[in-house]
Design a protein around this motif. Structure first.
Motif, PDB file in Angstrom:
ATOM      1  N   TRP A 252     -26.870 -35.982 -42.318  1.00  0.00           N
ATOM      2  CA  TRP A 252     -26.899 -36.121 -40.864  1.00  0.00           C
ATOM      3  C   TRP A 252     -26.958 -37.586 -40.450  1.00  0.00           C
ATOM      4  O   TRP A 252     -27.708 -38.373 -41.033  1.00  0.00           O
ATOM      5  CB  TRP A 252     -28.129 -35.409 -40.273  1.00  0.00           C
ATOM      6  CG  TRP A 252     -28.160 -33.951 -40.585  1.00  0.00           C
ATOM      7  CD1 TRP A 252     -28.881 -33.339 -41.574  1.00  0.00           C
ATOM      8  CD2 TRP A 252     -27.415 -32.904 -39.921  1.00  0.00           C
ATOM      9  NE1 TRP A 252     -28.633 -31.982 -41.570  1.00  0.00           N
ATOM     10  CE2 TRP A 252     -27.745 -31.689 -40.565  1.00  0.00           C
ATOM     11  CE3 TRP A 252     -26.522 -32.889 -38.852  1.00  0.00           C
ATOM     12  CZ2 TRP A 252     -27.190 -30.471 -40.178  1.00  0.00           C
ATOM     13  CZ3 TRP A 252     -25.988 -31.680 -38.462  1.00  0.00           C
ATOM     14  CH2 TRP A 252     -26.315 -30.487 -39.116  1.00  0.00           C
ATOM     15  N   TRP A 299     -32.750 -30.633 -33.841  1.00  0.00           N
ATOM     16  CA  TRP A 299     -31.993 -30.293 -35.064  1.00  0.00           C
ATOM     17  C   TRP A 299     -32.911 -29.886 -36.221  1.00  0.00           C
ATOM     18  O   TRP A 299     -32.445 -29.559 -37.302  1.00  0.00           O
ATOM     19  CB  TRP A 299     -31.109 -31.484 -35.491  1.00  0.00           C
ATOM     20  CG  TRP A 299     -29.683 -31.321 -35.096  1.00  0.00           C
ATOM     21  CD1 TRP A 299     -28.633 -31.040 -35.925  1.00  0.00           C
ATOM     22  CD2 TRP A 299     -29.130 -31.411 -33.771  1.00  0.00           C
ATOM     23  NE1 TRP A 299     -27.474 -30.952 -35.190  1.00  0.00           N
ATOM     24  CE2 TRP A 299     -27.746 -31.181 -33.867  1.00  0.00           C
ATOM     25  CE3 TRP A 299     -29.667 -31.664 -32.508  1.00  0.00           C
ATOM     26  CZ2 TRP A 299     -26.894 -31.195 -32.765  1.00  0.00           C
ATOM     27  CZ3 TRP A 299     -28.832 -31.676 -31.398  1.00  0.00           C
ATOM     28  CH2 TRP A 299     -27.468 -31.440 -31.539  1.00  0.00           C
ATOM     29  N   LYS A 301     -34.477 -27.406 -37.347  1.00  0.00           N
ATOM     30  CA  LYS A 301     -34.237 -26.188 -38.128  1.00  0.00           C
ATOM     31  C   LYS A 301     -32.992 -26.311 -39.012  1.00  0.00           C
ATOM     32  O   LYS A 301     -32.836 -25.576 -39.984  1.00  0.00           O
ATOM     33  CB  LYS A 301     -34.093 -24.984 -37.192  1.00  0.00           C
ATOM     34  CG  LYS A 301     -35.428 -24.581 -36.587  1.00  0.00           C
ATOM     35  CD  LYS A 301     -35.387 -23.135 -36.084  1.00  0.00           C
ATOM     36  CE  LYS A 301     -36.766 -22.629 -35.752  1.00  0.00           C
ATOM     37  NZ  LYS A 301     -37.374 -23.290 -34.596  1.00  0.00           N
ATOM     38  N   LYS A 302     -32.094 -27.228 -38.673  1.00  0.00           N
ATOM     39  CA  LYS A 302     -30.876 -27.379 -39.480  1.00  0.00           C
ATOM     40  C   LYS A 302     -31.101 -28.325 -40.670  1.00  0.00           C
ATOM     41  O   LYS A 302     -30.312 -28.343 -41.617  1.00  0.00           O
ATOM     42  CB  LYS A 302     -29.735 -27.923 -38.619  1.00  0.00           C
ATOM     43  CG  LYS A 302     -29.363 -26.992 -37.486  1.00  0.00           C
ATOM     44  CD  LYS A 302     -28.167 -27.522 -36.731  1.00  0.00           C
ATOM     45  CE  LYS A 302     -27.952 -26.689 -35.477  1.00  0.00           C
ATOM     46  NZ  LYS A 302     -26.983 -27.219 -34.575  1.00  0.00           N
TER      47      LYS A 302
END
Ligand code: UT7
Length: 329
Positions: A252, A299, A301-302
């Motif tokens: 990310w 974000w 949880k991702k």
């Protein structure tokens, strides 16, 4: 013995209820939804409304959520680094006001001013206290009530900014996860392009400064844009190179949310594909110190344990930088 890293162990966020849309801005200044959307990527931003509410009030719900998730009480926090450009008062520090509000009775703290780069400056600073072994639980808050310093007759600035807060708790980690590296920069040559003209010791508040509207944020957008595009992208690439990371290694990219075009330039310079770039600018605009932790919060949880994450920011000062961290949960 393996090195102790400072790992994020919980995040919290808060965006106030009131939604200021591009449509509403059309009724306030000479602008339109199409211009704002194509030039910035922003559709709406949140505004903290209500008498007696300040930046610390954005942080209270964010951090209460964080503490609940982590299952700890406020009294367990050792240190609060409150990153903000819109402190509740010139003094004392918003860190103090906020600590009192949440009952962080055993913490010390201070405000950190690095404009839009504040959160990554704060995270890097907090990490040193964890790595040194001095502290076990450091709270890094990024919060701004930008609406308190925005001139809603100035279409060049009022369309960009919004109010919001995100916070991260950092704790020691011996599994190799946490803050691995950071490159941070400050350059006062950027002062003319983004600053607040009055209200400090240089020009204390007076009738004249108020009449001249000098207590609002002043920005020469195009100049800031040029510096931001180059510096934020370069420093993110630099921290990746220094750690032998290619775009494929990155799970990310979390960029400061000032302008979608600056975010795209950073993604393109680092080679990180669009599906790995965290973007919520369309809903919050530029919340200054709030952007990056709000992204982490949304974000969370991702993210997966061990994910390589690059944070990058650029802001007034100028300040800029990039942090490489490995997600810890
Ligand atoms: O958070 C960290 C620091 N801040 C930033 O990173 C922000 C960096 N800057 C920017 O994001 C952009 O410069 C802005 C979004 C602020 C402005 O976008 P721009 O593409 O740089 O526009 P500009 O200032 O070059 O203005 C282009 C045109 C001008 O009209 P003319 O002279 O070409 O006729 C402006 O008057 O757009 C006009 N304009 C607008 N039109 C409609 C400027 N603001 C607006 C507006 N609505 N809100």
């Amino acid at each position: 013995m393996s090195k102790i890293h400072a790992a994020i162990t919980a995040v919290g966020g808060y965006a106030p209820e009131y939604i200021l849309t591009n449509k509403e801005l059309e009724t306030m200044v000479d602008t339109n939804d199409e211009w704002i959307t194509t030039r910035t990527g922003i559709k709406e931003r949140r505004i903290l409304k209500g008498e007696g509410l300040a930046t610390s009030d954005l942080a209270v719900p964010a951090v209460n959520e964080l503490l609940k998730k982590r299952g700890i009480g406020a009294e367990e926090i050792d240190l609060i680094i409150f990153c903000t450009t819109t402190p509740d008062l010139p003094f004392p520090a918003t860190a103090n006001i906020f600590a009192h509000k949440i009952g962080a009775i055993n913490a010390w703290g201070w405000d950190l001013q690095a404009a839009c780069s504040g959160f990554i400056f704060g995270l890097t600073t907090g990490a040193q206290f964890i790595e040194s072994g001095k502290h076990k639980k450091v709270l890094v808050v990024g919060a701004d009530k930008m609406s308190a310093m925005i001139d809603y007759t100035d279409r060049a600035t009022c369309i960009i900014f919004g109010d919001g807060c995100g916070a991260a708790l950092i704790e020691p980690n011996d599994e190799g996860n946490g803050v691995i590296d950071s490159i941070l920069r400050s350059d006062g040559a950027g002062i003319p392009f983004l600053h607040q003209k009055a209200g400090g010791s240089l020009k204390p508040a007076s009738h004249a400064t108020i009449d001249a509207r000098e207590h609002y944020a002043y920005q020469e957008g195009q100049a800031v844009f040029k510096f931001a595009v180059t510096n934020m992208a370069d420093v993110a690439a630099e921290v990746m190179e220094r750690n032998n990371l290619t775009a494929d290694d990155i799970a990310w990219l979390v960029p400061h949310q000032a302008n979608k075009r600056i975010i795209d330039a950073t993604a393109s310079r680092t080679g990180v594909t669009a599906d790995k770039v965290v973007i919520n600018i369309e809903r919050y605009g530029n919340t200054t110190n709030g952007t990056i932790p709000l992204c982490l919060w949304e974000w969370e949880k991702k993210f997966k344990k061990g994910d390589n994450i690059i944070l990058a920011a650029f802001g007034g000062g100028f300040t800029w930088g990039s942090v490489y961290l490995k997600w810890a949960y």
